[in-house]
Scaffold this motif. Structure first.
Motif, mmCIF file in Angstrom:
data_model
loop_
_atom_site.group_PDB
_atom_site.id
_atom_site.type_symbol
_atom_site.label_atom_id
_atom_site.label_comp_id
_atom_site.label_asym_id
_atom_site.label_seq_id
_atom_site.Cartn_x
_atom_site.Cartn_y
_atom_site.Cartn_z
ATOM 1 N N PHE A 166 0.910 -1.024 -0.112
ATOM 2 C CA PHE A 166 -0.135 0.100 -0.016
ATOM 3 C C PHE A 166 0.876 1.108 0.014
ATOM 4 O O PHE A 166 1.981 1.092 0.079
ATOM 5 N N PRO A 167 0.268 2.326 -0.200
ATOM 6 C CA PRO A 167 1.021 3.673 -0.538
ATOM 7 C C PRO A 167 1.812 4.233 0.757
ATOM 8 O O PRO A 167 1.389 3.869 1.877
ATOM 9 N N GLU A 168 2.829 5.238 0.676
ATOM 10 C CA GLU A 168 3.262 6.162 1.764
ATOM 11 C C GLU A 168 2.321 6.635 2.349
ATOM 12 O O GLU A 168 1.560 7.435 1.679
ATOM 13 N N GLY A 169 2.207 6.714 3.662
ATOM 14 C CA GLY A 169 1.426 7.545 4.581
ATOM 15 C C GLY A 169 -0.019 7.018 4.615
ATOM 16 O O GLY A 169 -0.793 7.787 5.199
ATOM 17 N N TYR A 170 -0.202 5.814 4.038
ATOM 18 C CA TYR A 170 -1.764 5.612 4.063
ATOM 19 C C TYR A 170 -2.055 5.087 5.683
ATOM 20 O O TYR A 170 -3.362 5.821 5.996
ATOM 21 N N THR A 177 -1.610 -12.070 6.855
ATOM 22 C CA THR A 177 -1.173 -11.673 5.674
ATOM 23 C C THR A 177 -0.133 -10.572 6.138
ATOM 24 O O THR A 177 -0.191 -9.746 7.081
ATOM 25 N N VAL A 178 1.054 -10.611 5.444
ATOM 26 C CA VAL A 178 2.052 -9.526 5.340
ATOM 27 C C VAL A 178 1.679 -8.059 4.775
ATOM 28 O O VAL A 178 1.029 -8.071 3.813
ATOM 29 N N LEU A 179 2.046 -7.052 5.669
ATOM 30 C CA LEU A 179 1.544 -6.013 5.228
ATOM 31 C C LEU A 179 2.681 -4.821 5.125
ATOM 32 O O LEU A 179 3.486 -4.977 5.973
ATOM 33 N N ILE A 180 2.921 -4.231 3.769
ATOM 34 C CA ILE A 180 4.222 -3.465 3.466
ATOM 35 C C ILE A 180 3.644 -2.351 2.967
ATOM 36 O O ILE A 180 2.863 -2.173 1.962
ATOM 37 N N GLY A 181 4.362 -1.150 3.584
ATOM 38 C CA GLY A 181 3.751 0.227 3.042
ATOM 39 C C GLY A 181 4.496 1.219 3.710
ATOM 40 O O GLY A 181 5.364 1.202 4.225
ATOM 41 N N GLY A 182 3.683 2.438 3.855
ATOM 42 C CA GLY A 182 4.181 3.476 4.498
ATOM 43 C C GLY A 182 3.190 4.180 5.586
ATOM 44 O O GLY A 182 1.920 3.734 5.379
ATOM 45 N N TYR A 192 21.356 -5.311 -5.326
ATOM 46 C CA TYR A 192 21.381 -6.348 -6.326
ATOM 47 C C TYR A 192 21.108 -7.849 -5.811
ATOM 48 O O TYR A 192 20.844 -8.534 -6.614
ATOM 49 N N ASP A 193 21.190 -7.841 -4.525
ATOM 50 C CA ASP A 193 20.724 -9.303 -4.205
ATOM 51 C C ASP A 193 19.249 -9.466 -3.748
ATOM 52 O O ASP A 193 19.015 -10.512 -3.247
ATOM 53 N N ALA A 194 18.705 -8.662 -3.816
ATOM 54 C CA ALA A 194 17.214 -8.532 -3.683
ATOM 55 C C ALA A 194 16.207 -9.559 -4.636
ATOM 56 O O ALA A 194 16.542 -9.549 -5.664
ATOM 57 N N ASP A 195 15.156 -9.948 -4.059
ATOM 58 C CA ASP A 195 14.326 -10.746 -4.814
ATOM 59 C C ASP A 195 13.018 -9.589 -5.329
ATOM 60 O O ASP A 195 12.642 -9.924 -6.358
ATOM 61 N N LEU A 196 12.986 -8.574 -4.549
ATOM 62 C CA LEU A 196 11.698 -7.732 -4.947
ATOM 63 C C LEU A 196 12.382 -6.182 -4.176
ATOM 64 O O LEU A 196 12.584 -6.253 -3.094
ATOM 65 N N ILE A 197 11.918 -5.186 -4.816
ATOM 66 C CA ILE A 197 12.249 -3.891 -4.507
ATOM 67 C C ILE A 197 10.588 -3.060 -4.284
ATOM 68 O O ILE A 197 9.875 -3.609 -5.359
ATOM 69 N N ILE A 198 10.339 -2.583 -3.274
ATOM 70 C CA ILE A 198 8.871 -2.098 -2.952
ATOM 71 C C ILE A 198 8.997 -0.795 -2.934
ATOM 72 O O ILE A 198 9.741 -0.064 -2.075
ATOM 73 N N HIS A 199 8.243 0.115 -3.611
ATOM 74 C CA HIS A 199 8.162 1.321 -3.538
ATOM 75 C C HIS A 199 6.779 2.145 -3.316
ATOM 76 O O HIS A 199 5.786 2.374 -4.229
ATOM 77 N N PRO A 200 6.337 2.261 -2.085
ATOM 78 C CA PRO A 200 5.446 2.873 -1.804
ATOM 79 C C PRO A 200 5.236 4.597 -2.202
ATOM 80 O O PRO A 200 6.405 4.916 -1.789
ATOM 81 N N ILE A 201 4.246 4.889 -2.679
ATOM 82 C CA ILE A 201 4.437 6.353 -3.379
ATOM 83 C C ILE A 201 3.236 7.103 -2.361
ATOM 84 O O ILE A 201 2.223 6.545 -2.205
ATOM 85 N N GLY A 202 3.380 8.377 -2.240
ATOM 86 C CA GLY A 202 2.509 9.162 -1.399
ATOM 87 C C GLY A 202 1.030 9.472 -2.444
ATOM 88 O O GLY A 202 0.426 8.815 -3.023
ATOM 89 N N VAL A 203 1.131 10.843 -2.834
ATOM 90 C CA VAL A 203 0.098 11.061 -3.929
ATOM 91 C C VAL A 203 0.479 10.813 -5.340
ATOM 92 O O VAL A 203 1.662 10.238 -5.622
ATOM 93 N N GLY A 204 -0.452 11.077 -6.223
ATOM 94 C CA GLY A 204 -0.070 10.862 -7.597
ATOM 95 C C GLY A 204 0.862 11.682 -8.293
ATOM 96 O O GLY A 204 1.322 12.654 -7.380
ATOM 97 N N MET A 205 1.329 11.284 -9.544
ATOM 98 C CA MET A 205 1.969 12.359 -10.400
ATOM 99 C C MET A 205 1.535 13.752 -10.558
ATOM 100 O O MET A 205 0.282 13.698 -10.457
ATOM 101 N N PHE A 206 2.172 14.724 -10.639
ATOM 102 C CA PHE A 206 1.905 16.129 -10.773
ATOM 103 C C PHE A 206 1.856 16.349 -12.305
ATOM 104 O O PHE A 206 1.405 17.577 -12.680
ATOM 105 N N SER A 207 2.294 15.587 -13.272
ATOM 106 C CA SER A 207 2.509 15.842 -14.622
ATOM 107 C C SER A 207 2.667 14.619 -15.487
ATOM 108 O O SER A 207 3.288 13.543 -14.792
ATOM 109 N N GLU A 208 2.554 14.389 -16.677
ATOM 110 C CA GLU A 208 2.787 13.269 -17.483
ATOM 111 C C GLU A 208 4.277 13.224 -17.454
ATOM 112 O O GLU A 208 4.913 12.187 -17.528
ATOM 113 N N ALA A 209 5.003 14.247 -17.419
ATOM 114 C CA ALA A 209 6.640 14.316 -17.579
ATOM 115 C C ALA A 209 7.160 13.685 -16.279
ATOM 116 O O ALA A 209 8.090 12.924 -16.281
#
Length: 206
Positions: free
Chosen positions: A32-36, A53-58, A118-135
């Motif tokens: 789940f996202p950052e700050g949720y 269940t395992v829970l991972i996020g922010g 490099y030795d990881a099986d998975l990188i997890i990236h919780p993000i807060g709010v959405g993107m502010f532009s297509e760029a």
């Protein structure tokens, strides 16, 4: 290994997380996202134990600075990893997976080194709010793809379904999964459906 990737709206409680667990009782990990979680870590621990269940996020400690933190709660409802944003990114093993973690804009501003994962099986990236532009959306996907390929590791990220950075009024909800070879498992823009990933087969279900 079944991994549920959710994009809840910002809320004071964790009703959406609980609803997803009720609807998906057989999942192994929920991301789940950052700050949720806000101040609801204890409630999340209860849910992890109840649904095995395992829970991972922010989450966010409203009375402390810096506010945002990354955490992992195991099936027994215990917080087994907790670090502050812009802190140490050492790997942590959960459910037999060696996981790395990037919290929101650490992807861009924290000088993340692919060799750290490099030795990881998975990188997890919780993000807060959405993107502010297509760029910005393209920039973050490009950077995540670079980290996945250089680390030879899958990376999964997810943001809230709502909210805008700096009160800009613009929010493009983002969720993605890039495989270790740089191939797209899924990329979601303005599509906040919950996704269920079979980690072994890379199949995705809605």
């Amino acid at each position: 290994m079944k991994i549920l990737i959710i994009q809840p709206k910002l809320e004071k409680q964790v009703d959406q997380l609980e609803a997803e667990l009720v609807n998906n009782p057989a999942v192994d990990i929920v991301i789940f996202p950052e700050g949720y979680l806000n101040e609801n870590v204890e409630k999340a621990c209860d849910l992890a134990k109840k649904f095995n269940t395992v829970l991972i996020g922010g989450y966010r400690r409203l009375k402390e600075n810096p506010k945002d933190r990354f955490l992992i709660i195991n099936r027994m409802g215990e917080v087994v990893f907790d670090r502050v944003k812009y802190g140490n990114t050492t790997l942590h093993t959960i459910e037999g997976l060696k996981t790395g973690h990037i919290l929101c804009d650490e992807l861009i501003v924290h000088n993340i080194k692919s060799e750290d994962f490099y030795d990881a099986d998975l990188i997890i990236h919780p993000i807060g709010v959405g993107m502010f532009s297509e760029a910005q959306f393209e920039e973050w996907i490009t950077e995540a793809t670079k980290i996945a390929t250089q680390s030879n590791t899958m990376i999964i990220g997810t943001s809230h379904a709502d909210g805008s950075f700096g009160d800009t009024g613009i929010s493009i909800p983002i969720a993605y999964c890039i495989d270790k070879d740089g191939l797209v498992v899924f990329i979601s823009a303005n599509d906040v459906r919950t996704r269920l990933l079979n980690f072994e087969t890379r199949e995705v279900y809605f």
